[in-house]
Design an enzyme around this catalytic site. Structure first.
Site, PDB file in Angstrom:
ATOM      1  N   ALA A  70      -2.226 -10.587  -0.408  1.00  0.00           N
ATOM      2  CA  ALA A  70      -3.334 -10.728  -1.345  1.00  0.00           C
ATOM      3  C   ALA A  70      -4.413  -9.729  -0.924  1.00  0.00           C
ATOM      4  CB  ALA A  70      -3.877 -12.141  -1.289  1.00  0.00           C
ATOM      5  N   GLY A  99       0.843 -12.650  -0.022  1.00  0.00           N
ATOM      6  CA  GLY A  99       0.953 -12.798  -1.466  1.00  0.00           C
ATOM      7  C   GLY A  99       2.127 -12.001  -2.034  1.00  0.00           C
ATOM      8  N   GLU A 103       5.132 -14.130  -1.545  1.00  0.00           N
ATOM      9  CA  GLU A 103       5.129 -15.252  -2.498  1.00  0.00           C
ATOM     10  C   GLU A 103       5.577 -14.785  -3.879  1.00  0.00           C
ATOM     11  OE1 GLU A 103       1.039 -16.377  -1.465  1.00  0.00           O
ATOM     12  OE2 GLU A 103       1.867 -18.345  -0.991  1.00  0.00           O
ATOM     13  N   GLU A 124      -0.371 -15.128   6.864  1.00  0.00           N
ATOM     14  CA  GLU A 124      -1.677 -15.718   6.539  1.00  0.00           C
ATOM     15  C   GLU A 124      -2.328 -16.411   7.726  1.00  0.00           C
ATOM     16  OE1 GLU A 124       0.908 -15.702   4.594  1.00  0.00           O
ATOM     17  OE2 GLU A 124       0.302 -15.337   2.513  1.00  0.00           O
TER      18      GLU A 124
HETATM   19  N1  COA Z   1      -5.926  -6.596   1.551  1.00  0.00           N
HETATM   20  C1  COA Z   1      -6.804  -5.593   1.522  1.00  0.00           C
HETATM   21  N2  COA Z   1      -6.657  -4.446   2.219  1.00  0.00           N
HETATM   22  C2  COA Z   1      -5.568  -4.315   2.976  1.00  0.00           C
HETATM   23  C3  COA Z   1      -4.599  -5.337   3.063  1.00  0.00           C
HETATM   24  C4  COA Z   1      -4.806  -6.512   2.303  1.00  0.00           C
HETATM   25  N3  COA Z   1      -3.912  -7.510   2.312  1.00  0.00           N
HETATM   26  N4  COA Z   1      -3.630  -4.918   3.910  1.00  0.00           N
HETATM   27  C5  COA Z   1      -3.973  -3.700   4.319  1.00  0.00           C
HETATM   28  N5  COA Z   1      -5.138  -3.324   3.757  1.00  0.00           N
HETATM   29  C6  COA Z   1      -5.829  -2.040   3.905  1.00  0.00           C
HETATM   30  C7  COA Z   1      -6.404  -1.852   5.285  1.00  0.00           C
HETATM   31  O1  COA Z   1      -7.694  -2.411   5.385  1.00  0.00           O
HETATM   32  C8  COA Z   1      -6.431  -0.351   5.391  1.00  0.00           C
HETATM   33  O2  COA Z   1      -7.522   0.109   4.651  1.00  0.00           O
HETATM   34  P1  COA Z   1      -8.307   1.429   5.103  1.00  0.00           P
HETATM   35  O3  COA Z   1      -7.298   2.530   5.113  1.00  0.00           O
HETATM   36  O4  COA Z   1      -9.375   1.562   4.089  1.00  0.00           O
HETATM   37  O5  COA Z   1      -8.820   1.096   6.468  1.00  0.00           O
HETATM   38  C9  COA Z   1      -5.174   0.077   4.632  1.00  0.00           C
HETATM   39  O6  COA Z   1      -4.847  -1.029   3.787  1.00  0.00           O
HETATM   40  C10 COA Z   1      -3.995   0.368   5.513  1.00  0.00           C
HETATM   41  O7  COA Z   1      -3.788  -0.712   6.409  1.00  0.00           O
HETATM   42  P2  COA Z   1      -3.439  -0.472   7.935  1.00  0.00           P
HETATM   43  O8  COA Z   1      -3.341  -1.811   8.569  1.00  0.00           O
HETATM   44  O9  COA Z   1      -4.387   0.508   8.510  1.00  0.00           O
HETATM   45  O10 COA Z   1      -2.004   0.230   7.824  1.00  0.00           O
HETATM   46  P3  COA Z   1      -0.667  -0.081   8.597  1.00  0.00           P
HETATM   47  O11 COA Z   1       0.337   0.788   7.970  1.00  0.00           O
HETATM   48  O12 COA Z   1      -0.889  -0.027  10.047  1.00  0.00           O
HETATM   49  O13 COA Z   1      -0.307  -1.592   8.259  1.00  0.00           O
HETATM   50  C11 COA Z   1       0.079  -3.546   6.950  1.00  0.00           C
HETATM   51  C12 COA Z   1      -0.033  -2.011   6.959  1.00  0.00           C
HETATM   52  C13 COA Z   1       0.270  -3.968   5.512  1.00  0.00           C
HETATM   53  C14 COA Z   1       1.301  -3.987   7.767  1.00  0.00           C
HETATM   54  C15 COA Z   1      -1.185  -4.175   7.566  1.00  0.00           C
HETATM   55  O14 COA Z   1      -2.316  -3.632   6.940  1.00  0.00           O
HETATM   56  C16 COA Z   1      -1.273  -5.673   7.416  1.00  0.00           C
HETATM   57  O15 COA Z   1      -0.733  -6.400   8.219  1.00  0.00           O
HETATM   58  N6  COA Z   1      -2.017  -6.118   6.385  1.00  0.00           N
HETATM   59  C17 COA Z   1      -2.345  -7.508   6.214  1.00  0.00           C
HETATM   60  C18 COA Z   1      -1.220  -8.246   5.633  1.00  0.00           C
HETATM   61  C19 COA Z   1      -1.604  -9.678   5.472  1.00  0.00           C
HETATM   62  O16 COA Z   1      -2.065 -10.326   6.368  1.00  0.00           O
HETATM   63  N7  COA Z   1      -1.363 -10.160   4.292  1.00  0.00           N
HETATM   64  C20 COA Z   1      -1.639 -11.518   3.985  1.00  0.00           C
HETATM   65  C21 COA Z   1      -2.941 -11.595   3.321  1.00  0.00           C
HETATM   66  S1  COA Z   1      -3.199 -13.238   2.813  1.00  0.00           S
END
Ligand code: COA
Length: 706
Positions: A64, A104, A107, A127
């Protein structure tokens, strides 16, 4: 339909719905709206026989949109409506997964009738790491698909699963090599041709065999020990109980209510703050960042490390793990062999636990060479000195590095206490010099303080920040000052801890109070582990420089224990006595503190409360953080939080010291500092409120407010 982030195309009877919202296709309100429109349109289109749901860019939906939590956008276009629109379509919907299908995104995938993935895809419900539970049906659909036990494990760990494991657990239907989108269209074509049934996770019952009679009770008992007051894990268990015992629609509603409770909790706000702060910390601000885009980052293909001790070896492993060759430099052959041997032993220990193969050990060791000659460092792109923490020795090393390193090579110092500008000057090429303060054990601890000297070139700073990402560190930039960000803030914390000991608190009482606040380890246990000798020597050195308060009782407890040979865990005695690794209260320490109190005319009292301990240890630390900000040593309040979360065991559920100060209320912190100034006297300025803290409190603002 018309959405900038979701497109619907048709390839004969197969429709393709594509989400394209860089960088990670987060499921924001506009994506959810786009999906609703697309599936509405498909529901009315008799010409379409099957649907593929896919993402453009580097990944399937990675969660999400976290920044929308707690904002009005969160309530727009309910994800459960999106899922229902997909599930209720009367033609097969296949989602095509690549990259990281998280939160999300997962899901969304669970609501599709079939799932296919690339071999490198990862799937997870992380989450819990943000203080949340999967709130879009995840807690209800996942147990129905893979059983309650595995679903609990996946949601409570938050750890992603490989495509291979997901296939074994029937979470996905097929792994495909080659072009994912083409394969997905072929797959859905076959489903259509064979009139395969639509599989709705919501209509499955949870497999009773996966719910042992003790599953939930045992899970709750283990959480009570491990999760230390965290709300989200307990609520995840509640939701899985609902998945087992209630109809789907009821479970879904229950899940939504608990999700909102978690989303509105302080814990989740703290963890979300840390998520974004960690990513922000890696960025250089303002004009530096602007320059960084245009500037040529220096390629780092080979790294030299001077000093093959525990620190040097630990640092080396970071680069070897990333496939970057390392040459270790020592003065004597036996020290070099010991250092190389230690690295090998560490890797072999990892291999013996099954976390690495012997082949990988051999590959890493093949990248690592040793030398006694500075000339061997000539072709290194980065050289890090990790020699004994002594100004004269380090200066001599820096001078030598300034001579031998090739033009353009970066020269880094791993000092934790010395002036980086003085060391930079000794190299004769200060623009190439930067501090890289690793934390021990350097191959394990995630934190790296990158110290920007007065003359450090912007591209040197930017290169090292990029490199930190490559070696999987969380890097925070600090300016030059004693102790940089972390250790500088540690100083008032330890000062108050030791004052409290002299006034009558015991190490056990202090540690318990601070640990009840959430710190991973109280200050007394922490010094015992790091070495009372190490801590006392830093105080002694700083005394000599005149950099410590003139207070004669300043940090005297630590020095006295050192003089008594109580060096901490390694001598089985420090602030505690040790039985194995277990700290035990030692009346001898009480006598030492009584003696010191008498010597310095400090009254002992028996009414020291846990509240006083927490306020006195932590509020001056937060105040020091404010000084670090106003002096421009740290770029942002969030950077300070990241240092303390990753290097000092500050509780993640509190989001770091500056975030915690905001939650307590800056006015409250100021009032408390004033109270102790009044009660204890302020001859040495310990309780003087930092200008920035006072200003923010007066304006009813918070750290991190723009
Ligand atoms: N919502 C909003 N922004 C997100 C996001 C999310 N769920 N997931 C990643 N981003 C953004 C980061 O803030 C970052 O933004 P920036 O470039 O402006 O700093 C960009 O996406 C890249 O993320 P980053 O973590 O730097 O890249 P990565 O390749 O190392 O990792 C993910 C990618 C997706 C594995 C990691 O970002 C992650 O674990 N995200 C969260 C996933 C999560 O917890 N989802 C459940 C949410 S309820």
């Amino acid at each position: 339909m018309d959405s900038p982030v979701v497109t619907l195309t048709r390839n004969g009877a197969i429709a393709v719905v594509t989400i394209d919202r860089p960088p990670v296709n987060a499921l924001s309100a506009d994506v959810r709206r786009g999906l609703l429109d697309a599936f509405d349109e498909l529901a009315d289109d008799p010409g379409v026989a099957g649907v593929v749901l896919a993402c453009a860019g580097r990944t399937f939906v990675a969660g999400a949109e976290i920044s929308e939590f707690g904002t009005p956008a969160f309530s727009e276009a309910d994800p459960n409506d999106v899922h229902a629109a997909i599930e209720n379509l009367n033609i097969p919907v296949v989602c095509a997964l690549h990259g990281t299908t998280l939160g999300g995104g997962m899901e969304l995938a669970l609501a599709c009738h079939y799932r296919i993935a690339t071999p490198t895809a990862k799937l997870g419900l992380p989450e819990v790491t943000l203080g949340l539970l999967p709130g879009g049906g995840g807690t209800q659909r996942l147990p129905r698909l893979i059983g309650a036990a595995d679903a609990l494990e996946m949601m409570l760990s938050g750890a992603p699963m490989s495509a291979q494991t997901a296939l074994e657990k029937d979470l996905i239907d097929v792994i495909v090599e080659g072009n994912l989108l083409e394969a997905a269209q072929r797959f859905v074509g076959e489903l259509v041709a064979t009139r395969a049934p639509l599989r709705l996770a919501s209509e499955v019952d949870v497999d009773r065999a996966s719910v042992s009679p003790t599953l939930f009770a045992e899970t709750r008992t283990s959480l009570a020990k491990k999760a230390r007051g965290a709300i989200a894990p307990a609520r995840i268990v509640d939701c899985v109980v609902a998945a087992v015992t209630r109809p789907f629609a009821e479970g879904l509603k229950y899940e939504r209510d608990l999700f909102v409770e978690c989303m509105n909790s302080r814990q989740s706000a703290a963890l979300r703050h840390a998520f974004f702060a960690e990513r922000e910390a890696g960025k250089l601000p303002g004009n530096l960042a602007g320059n960084a885009k245009d500037m040529d980052l220096r390629p780092i293909r080979k790294v030299g490390i001077v000093g093959a001790g525990t620190m040097g070896g630990g640092i080396a492993m970071n680069f070897l793990n990333a496939g970057i060759p390392v040459v270790l430099l020592e003065v004597k052959q036996d020290a070099l062999e010991r250092g190389l041997g230690l690295i090998r032993k560490n890797y072999e220990a990892t291999a013996s636990k099954g976390r690495m193969t012997l082949e990988q050990v051999a590959q890493r060791m093949a990248l690592c060479s040793g030398s006694l000659e500075y000339a061997e460092l000539q072709d290194c792109d980065l050289v890090i000195e990790a020699v004994f923490e002594n100004m004269d020795i380090k200066k001599a090393v820096m001078t030598r590095l300034g001579e031998v390193c090739k033009p353009g090579a970066i020269i880094a110092t791993n000092t934790s206490t010395l002036d980086v500008d003085v060391l930079a000057a000794a190299s004769g090429r200060a623009a190439d010099v930067v501090g890289m303060h690793f934390f021990s054990p350097a191959n394990v601890m995630r934190l790296l303080e990158v110290v920007r000297g007065r003359d450090t070139a912007p591209e040197v700073l930017a290169t090292v920040m990029g490199l930190a990402r490559t070696i999987k560190k969380v890097a925070v930039v600090s300016g030059v000052c004693f102790g940089f960000i972390g250790n500088r803030m540690l100083e008032p914390y330890l000062r108050e801890c030791e004052s409290l000991l002299l006034e009558g608190a015991t190490p056990t009482q202090i540690d318990h109070a601070v640990e009840a606040f959430g710190m991973a380890m109280g200050p007394c246990r922490m010094i015992d582990m790091a070495g009372v000798d190490v801590a006392a020597k830093v105080v002694l050195e700083r005394r000599k420089e005149g950099a410590l308060p003139a207070d004669p009782s300043y940090r005297t407890a630590c020095q006295m224990l050192f003089e008594l040979g109580r060096h901490g865990q390694k001598t089985a005695a420090g602030y505690y006595r040790y039985e194995g690794r277990t700290p035990v209260h030692d009346p001898e320490v009480d006598r030492v503190m009584e003696g010191l109190a008498a010597q310095y005319g400090i009254a002992r009292r028996s009414d020291i409360s846990d509240e006083e301990i927490v306020e006195r240890c932590l509020y001056p630390l937060m105040n020091e953080g404010a000084k670090i900000l106003e002096e421009g040593i740290a770029y942002r309040a969030g950077d300070i939080d990241i240092v303390w979360l990753n290097g000092y065991g500050f509780p993640a559920l509190k989001g770091g010291p500056m975030h915690a100060a905001n939650v307590i209320g800056l006015e409250q912190i100021v009032a408390c500092l004033d109270h102790y100034a009044d009660k204890r006297g302020n001859a040495f300025g310990y309780w003087t409120v930092a200008g920035l803290l006072g200003d923010l409190a007066a304006a009813e603002r918070a750290f991190g407010d723009a």
